[in-house]
Motif scaffolding. Structure first.
Motif, PDB file in Angstrom:
ATOM      1  N   GLY A  56      -3.064  37.111 -29.707  1.00  0.00           N
ATOM      2  CA  GLY A  56      -4.025  38.174 -29.433  1.00  0.00           C
ATOM      3  C   GLY A  56      -3.995  39.272 -30.478  1.00  0.00           C
ATOM      4  N   THR A  57      -5.138  39.885 -30.683  1.00  0.00           N
ATOM      5  CA  THR A  57      -5.246  41.014 -31.614  1.00  0.00           C
ATOM      6  C   THR A  57      -6.122  42.090 -30.980  1.00  0.00           C
ATOM      7  N   GLN A  58      -5.707  43.330 -31.101  1.00  0.00           N
ATOM      8  CA  GLN A  58      -6.413  44.432 -30.447  1.00  0.00           C
ATOM      9  C   GLN A  58      -7.625  44.860 -31.261  1.00  0.00           C
ATOM     10  N   VAL A  59      -8.731  45.006 -30.577  1.00  0.00           N
ATOM     11  CA  VAL A  59      -9.946  45.582 -31.159  1.00  0.00           C
ATOM     12  C   VAL A  59     -10.297  46.816 -30.351  1.00  0.00           C
ATOM     13  N   THR A  60     -10.412  47.950 -31.024  1.00  0.00           N
ATOM     14  CA  THR A  60     -10.741  49.212 -30.371  1.00  0.00           C
ATOM     15  C   THR A  60     -11.981  49.800 -31.022  1.00  0.00           C
TER      16      THR A  60
END
Length: 121
Positions: free
Chosen positions: A114-118
C-alpha cells in the motif's frame, strides 16, 4: 518469493496528478489480472481499476475519466495515472495481481503493502 512493491504515492493539491507504479517480482510464470484498490479511513476497501492480460479495463464510477490504468507485461508492472484528483480520493492505494508462479501452479492473488495518497482541498 513473490512480491508486489508500490511507489508514487504522496501529497497533492486538489486538481493535481499522481502516477502510481506497482512492480511484481520473484517467481512469476504468468500474471493474469492486475488491479488497484483503495481504502480510506473508516471505509471498506474498494476497487479502483483493473486490467486483464487481454481485454477491457474496468474502473470504479467515481474515477472514470480521471484515472487510467495501464501495464507493462515485460516489466510485470501496473500503473495508475490519477488526474484531477479530489480530496475524496485520499486513501491508501494497494495493487494486486493474479499470479501463477510455475506452469503447473494454481493462480494466486498477491497484494502490495500500500501507498498513501493524500489530496488537500
Amino acid at each position: 518469493q513473490l512480491q508486489l512493491v508500490e511507489s508514487g504515492g504522496g501529497w497533492v493539491q486538489a486538481g493535481g496528478s499522481l502516477r502510481l507504479s506497482c512492480a511484481a517480482s520473484g517467481s512469476i510464470f504468468s500474471i493474469n489480472t492486475m488491479g488497484w484498490y483503495r481504502q480510506a479511513p473508516g471505509k471498506q476497501r474498494e476497487l479502483v481499476a483493473t486490467i486483464p492480460s487481454g481485454g477491457s479495463t474496468k474502473y470504479a464510477d467515481s474515477v472514470k475519466g480521471r484515472f487510467t490504468i495501464s501495464r507493462d507485461n515485460a516489466k510485470n508492472t501496473v500503473y495508475l495515472q490519477m488526474n484531477s484528483l479530489k480530496p475524496e480520493d485520499t486513501a491508501v492505494y494497494s495493487c494486486n495481481a493474479v499470479v501463477r508462479q510455475s506452469w503447473n501452479a494454481l493462480f494466486e492473488i498477491a497484494w502490495g503493502q500500500g501507498t498513501q495518497v493524500t489530496v488537500s482541498s
